[in-house]
Design a protein around this motif. Structure first.
Motif, PDB file in Angstrom:
ATOM      1  N   PHE A   1      -2.274  -0.956   6.233  1.00  0.00           N
ATOM      2  CA  PHE A   1      -3.777  -0.876   5.750  1.00  0.00           C
ATOM      3  C   PHE A   1      -4.417   0.068   6.579  1.00  0.00           C
ATOM      4  O   PHE A   1      -5.609   0.401   6.020  1.00  0.00           O
TER       5      PHE A   1
ATOM      6  N   LEU B   1      -6.001   3.296   4.917  1.00  0.00           N
ATOM      7  CA  LEU B   1      -7.122   3.302   3.828  1.00  0.00           C
ATOM      8  C   LEU B   1      -8.435   3.461   4.766  1.00  0.00           C
ATOM      9  O   LEU B   1      -8.656   3.115   5.613  1.00  0.00           O
TER      10      LEU B   1
ATOM     11  N   ILE C   1       0.833  -1.200   0.002  1.00  0.00           N
ATOM     12  CA  ILE C   1      -0.109  -0.063   0.106  1.00  0.00           C
ATOM     13  C   ILE C   1       0.786   1.204   0.023  1.00  0.00           C
ATOM     14  O   ILE C   1       1.670   1.432   0.824  1.00  0.00           O
TER      15      ILE C   1
ATOM     16  N   ARG D   1      -0.828  -4.306  -5.452  1.00  0.00           N
ATOM     17  CA  ARG D   1      -0.391  -3.056  -5.066  1.00  0.00           C
ATOM     18  C   ARG D   1      -1.765  -2.162  -4.876  1.00  0.00           C
ATOM     19  O   ARG D   1      -2.651  -2.092  -5.647  1.00  0.00           O
ATOM     20  N   ILE D   2      -1.773  -1.130  -4.059  1.00  0.00           N
ATOM     21  CA  ILE D   2      -2.863  -0.314  -3.852  1.00  0.00           C
ATOM     22  C   ILE D   2      -1.812   1.095  -3.767  1.00  0.00           C
ATOM     23  O   ILE D   2      -1.172   1.266  -2.828  1.00  0.00           O
TER      24      ILE D   2
ATOM     25  N   VAL E   1      -8.243   5.495  -4.664  1.00  0.00           N
ATOM     26  CA  VAL E   1      -7.121   4.848  -4.760  1.00  0.00           C
ATOM     27  C   VAL E   1      -7.059   4.160  -6.043  1.00  0.00           C
ATOM     28  O   VAL E   1      -8.150   3.931  -6.848  1.00  0.00           O
TER      29      VAL E   1
END
Length: 153
Positions: free
Chosen positions: A124, A127, A115, A148-149, A133
């Protein structure tokens, strides 16, 4: 009036094509002061040409479908992306709900997925609903995996 003109043009085109393909023939004869016009339709030739045209269209359709599938497989195997706004985040289950403007997607985020925010790795918990995103995937078909983010500015 335009509609009748359109119909006339279509009939004229069919007549020219039909005559040139020997679908029909026109003959005249004169006897005793009378003129007879005879129209003969070659139904075998018409049927053969219709079948050949249908086969040609079928072949073109199959080739077009194969080309589209090939493009789709190339794009999917190279990876794909999905961009949108988070509408829900479940920290415990590591699940996201993302709206891309047309559809809502439920996404599970494995712990190995990176991320990123502004080229820095974040957890995380960064988010949250209402942030934009971009999700990156690898693989194709049922074997697509989230890799991937990226948190967008």
């Amino acid at each position: 009036m335009r509609f009748l003109g359109f119909i006339f043009v279509v009939v004229l085109i069919l007549a020219v094509v039909g005559y040139s393909r020997d679908w029909f023939s026109v003959s005249t004869s004169q006897a005793g002061g009378k003129s007879d016009v005879t129209l003969e339709v070659n139904s075998k030739k018409l049927s053969d040409d219709t079948k050949a045209a249908a086969d040609g269209v079928g072949d073109l359709s199959a080739k077009a479908a194969d080309a589209v599938k090939s493009l789709g497989n190339k794009a999917a195997s190279a990876g794909s992306e999905l961009e949108g706004t988070l509408t829900a985040v479940d920290l415990a289950a590591r699940d996201l709900e993302l709206n891309d403007g047309a559809k809502t997607h439920d996404v599970h985020v494995p712990s190995a997925v990176r991320i990123m925010r502004a080229s820095e790795s974040v957890g995380f918990e960064a988010l949250r609903p209402a942030i934009r995103v971009k999700l990156s995937y690898s693989g194709a078909g049922d074997r697509r995996a989230l890799t991937r983010i990226d948190i967008l500015p």
